[in-house]
Design an enzyme around this catalytic site. Structure first.
Site, short mmCIF file in Angstrom:
data_model
loop_
_atom_site.label_atom_id
_atom_site.label_comp_id
_atom_site.label_asym_id
_atom_site.label_seq_id
_atom_site.Cartn_x
_atom_site.Cartn_y
_atom_site.Cartn_z
N GLY A 134 0.99 -1.06 -0.12
CA GLY A 134 0.06 0.09 0.10
C GLY A 134 0.88 1.23 0.11
N THR A 135 2.18 0.98 0.18
CA THR A 135 3.20 2.28 0.17
C THR A 135 2.81 3.08 -1.32
OG1 THR A 135 4.92 0.72 1.18
CG2 THR A 135 5.53 2.76 0.20
N THR A 136 3.02 4.33 -0.88
CA THR A 136 2.73 5.26 -2.22
C THR A 136 4.02 5.98 -2.52
OG1 THR A 136 1.92 7.15 -0.87
CG2 THR A 136 0.43 5.71 -1.73
N ASN B 41 -5.07 3.53 -3.34
CA ASN B 41 -5.84 3.37 -2.14
C ASN B 41 -6.59 2.09 -2.27
OD1 ASN B 41 -8.58 4.31 -1.20
ND2 ASN B 41 -8.63 6.22 -1.95
N HIS C 240 -10.36 17.67 1.79
CA HIS C 240 -9.55 17.29 2.63
C HIS C 240 -8.92 18.25 3.87
CE1 HIS C 240 -9.15 14.07 -0.45
NE2 HIS C 240 -8.62 13.32 0.46
N HIS C 241 -8.63 17.44 4.97
CA HIS C 241 -8.04 18.49 5.97
C HIS C 241 -6.86 19.28 5.61
CE1 HIS C 241 -4.46 15.47 5.73
NE2 HIS C 241 -5.51 14.45 5.65
N LYS D 237 -2.98 18.29 4.50
CA LYS D 237 -2.71 17.51 3.13
C LYS D 237 -1.97 18.43 2.42
CE LYS D 237 -4.84 14.54 -0.48
NZ LYS D 237 -3.70 13.74 -0.39
N GLY E 67 -4.72 12.05 -4.98
CA GLY E 67 -4.36 11.07 -6.08
C GLY E 67 -5.85 10.42 -6.68
N THR E 68 -6.42 10.04 -5.34
CA THR E 68 -7.76 9.45 -5.63
C THR E 68 -8.75 10.18 -6.79
OG1 THR E 68 -7.90 8.51 -3.42
CG2 THR E 68 -9.97 8.50 -4.38
#
Ligand SMILES: NC(=O)c1ccc[n+]([C@@H]2O[C@H](COP(=O)([O-])OP(=O)(O)OC[C@H]3O[C@@H](n4cnc5c(N)ncnc54)[C@H](O)[C@@H]3O)[C@@H](O)[C@H]2O)c1
Length: 257
Positions: free
Chosen positions: A79-81, A108, A141-142, A145, A151-152
């Protein structure tokens, strides 16, 4: 399954909880930080006795780690990006089939976010040909970020574009002009503690159809990664999370038919 966790930061700890909740066993937690986990570095020996590994760490070690997973013949979920530039090098490691060796990667792993992408693409396919409806997107987003759009959001916008007959360009910047009919506007909003909200809106003079995914916490990513590891069982090769989700959706459709 007996599973090793590689990277025991925020996500690694969520992964542990998700593994235990689904009846799996954790064999080791690898992290170079002496305050995290119970092993400092990964090795084939450490993987002895494990059926699989789930990695959410930092991108620098992905190629070396993938070679270890492959040679140990364990299923791996990564899951590492941030390792897009190394994608081909890792794919190359998996080009020869080897018993037990399968790797599933994705930026994701949330099942909900992936289903939202599939639904948005399907909606674009069936609503797109109806001239009255336009389509637009936004994400929130918060304040912490670092990047925008997320990316999503870009992946979802690409899926919408792929399915929509009149849109062929994503516009993410501020518009100081009218939007062109072929453009899909994707806007970003930053502030507060919002964990991540993505919306696709189809709008006509008469009504609006909205599809929204709202993340509540990291648990969704962790559960998706664990389900992904279970899905790898009995498979060999190199897979993306999109392929995993397409298979889940196809199975659901077959069950329904
Ligand atoms: N795919 C997804 O669904 C998804 C979701 C959330 C986060 N992520 C990504 O997962 C990664 C981790 O996120 P996080 O929030 O847990 O970060 P984090 O900083 O809390 O944890 C990362 C951990 O990895 C450790 N680490 C560094 N190098 C390592 C190595 N070579 N081997 C093992 N461990 C190593 C660090 O010491 C740290 O403890 C990031 O790349 C992040 O972008 C992916």
């Amino acid at each position: 399954m007996k599973v090793l966790i590689c990277g025991y930061g925020r996500m690694g700890q969520e992964i542990e909880a998700a593994l235990l909740s689904r009846g799996h066993e954790v064999t080791a937690r690898v992290d170079p930080d002496p305050n995290r986990g119970d092993a400092r570095s990964l090795s084939a020996e450490l993987l002895n006795g494990s059926d699989g590994v789930i990695e959410f760490s930092l991108p620098g070690g992905v190629v070396t780690n993938a070679a270890i997973y492959y040679s140990a013949g364990v299923a791996a979920v990564v899951g590492t990006t941030g390792w897009e530039a190394d994608r081909d090098a890792v794919r190359e490691i998996y080009h020869a089939e080897k018993a037990g060796a399968a790797l599933l990667y994705g930026s994701n792993f949330s099942i909900g976010a992936n289903l939202f992408r599939v639904m948005s693409e399907f909606a674009a396919q069936i609503i797109g040909p109806i001239q009255d409806y336009d389509v637009m997107m936004f994400e929130k987003h918060h304040s912490g970020k670092q990047d925008s759009p997320s990316g999503t959001a870009i992946t979802v916008a690409e899926s919408v574009l792929n399915a929509h007959p009149r849109k062929n360009r994503i516009v993410t910047n501020r518009l100081d002009r009218r939007i062109e009919p072929n453009e899909l506007h994707l806007a970003s909003l930053r502030g507060g503690s919002v964990p991540g909200t993505h919306s696709v809106e189809f709008d006509s003079p008469a009504d609006t159809i909205s599809i929204t995914h709202t993340a509540r916490n990291r648990g969704g990513f962790a559960l998706g990664a664990v389900l992904g590891l279970e899905w790898l069982s009995g498979r060999t090769g190199f897979f993306s999370v999109e392929e995993f989700i397409e298979d889940v959706v196809a199975q659901a459709r077959r069950t329904h038919d």
